[in-house]
Design a protein around this motif. Sequence first.
Motif, short mmCIF file in Angstrom:
data_model
loop_
_atom_site.label_atom_id
_atom_site.label_comp_id
_atom_site.label_asym_id
_atom_site.label_seq_id
_atom_site.Cartn_x
_atom_site.Cartn_y
_atom_site.Cartn_z
N GLU A 69 0.87 -1.17 0.00
CA GLU A 69 0.00 0.00 0.00
C GLU A 69 0.90 1.22 0.00
O GLU A 69 1.68 1.43 0.94
CB GLU A 69 -0.90 -0.01 1.23
N VAL A 70 0.85 2.00 -1.09
CA VAL A 70 1.76 3.13 -1.27
C VAL A 70 0.99 4.41 -1.55
O VAL A 70 -0.18 4.39 -1.94
CB VAL A 70 2.75 2.85 -2.43
N TRP A 87 6.32 4.44 0.65
CA TRP A 87 5.75 3.60 1.72
C TRP A 87 6.82 3.33 2.77
O TRP A 87 7.99 3.17 2.44
CB TRP A 87 5.20 2.29 1.14
N ASP A 88 6.44 3.30 4.01
CA ASP A 88 7.33 2.92 5.12
C ASP A 88 8.71 3.58 5.03
O ASP A 88 9.72 2.93 5.29
CB ASP A 88 7.49 1.40 5.17
#
Length: 121
Positions: A69-70, A87-88
Amino acid sequence: MVDAFNGTWTLVDSNFDEYMKALVIVGNGTKPKIVISQVVIETVPDVKRREFSYTLGEEFDEITADGREVKSTVTLEGDSLVHVQRWDGKETKIVEEIKDDKKITTLTFEGVQAVCTYEKA
């Protein structure tokens, strides 16, 4: 210039597996077709179909083919479409260009680069 990307593109050459390894995803050797229609991109691989739409310059939520999920943004920089996924605390950059009637996709993640060449079907 965005219209130049419209059409159905078939993968003819790639070193994509090295990029997938950098993302800690095992490459599967598929050769997807890419269908581009204005601002909708549809990936039609051997295994999983994926479609997303966007507005140039506006961030949107995206789920990548491998399930990440970006937050994504697509911009037009010169004659290139530039798709950035975040992401992250990580980021990957996907640059789409048309050269000699071929679509060249360059993907970069943490210094690892993959180049995929597509011909119009």
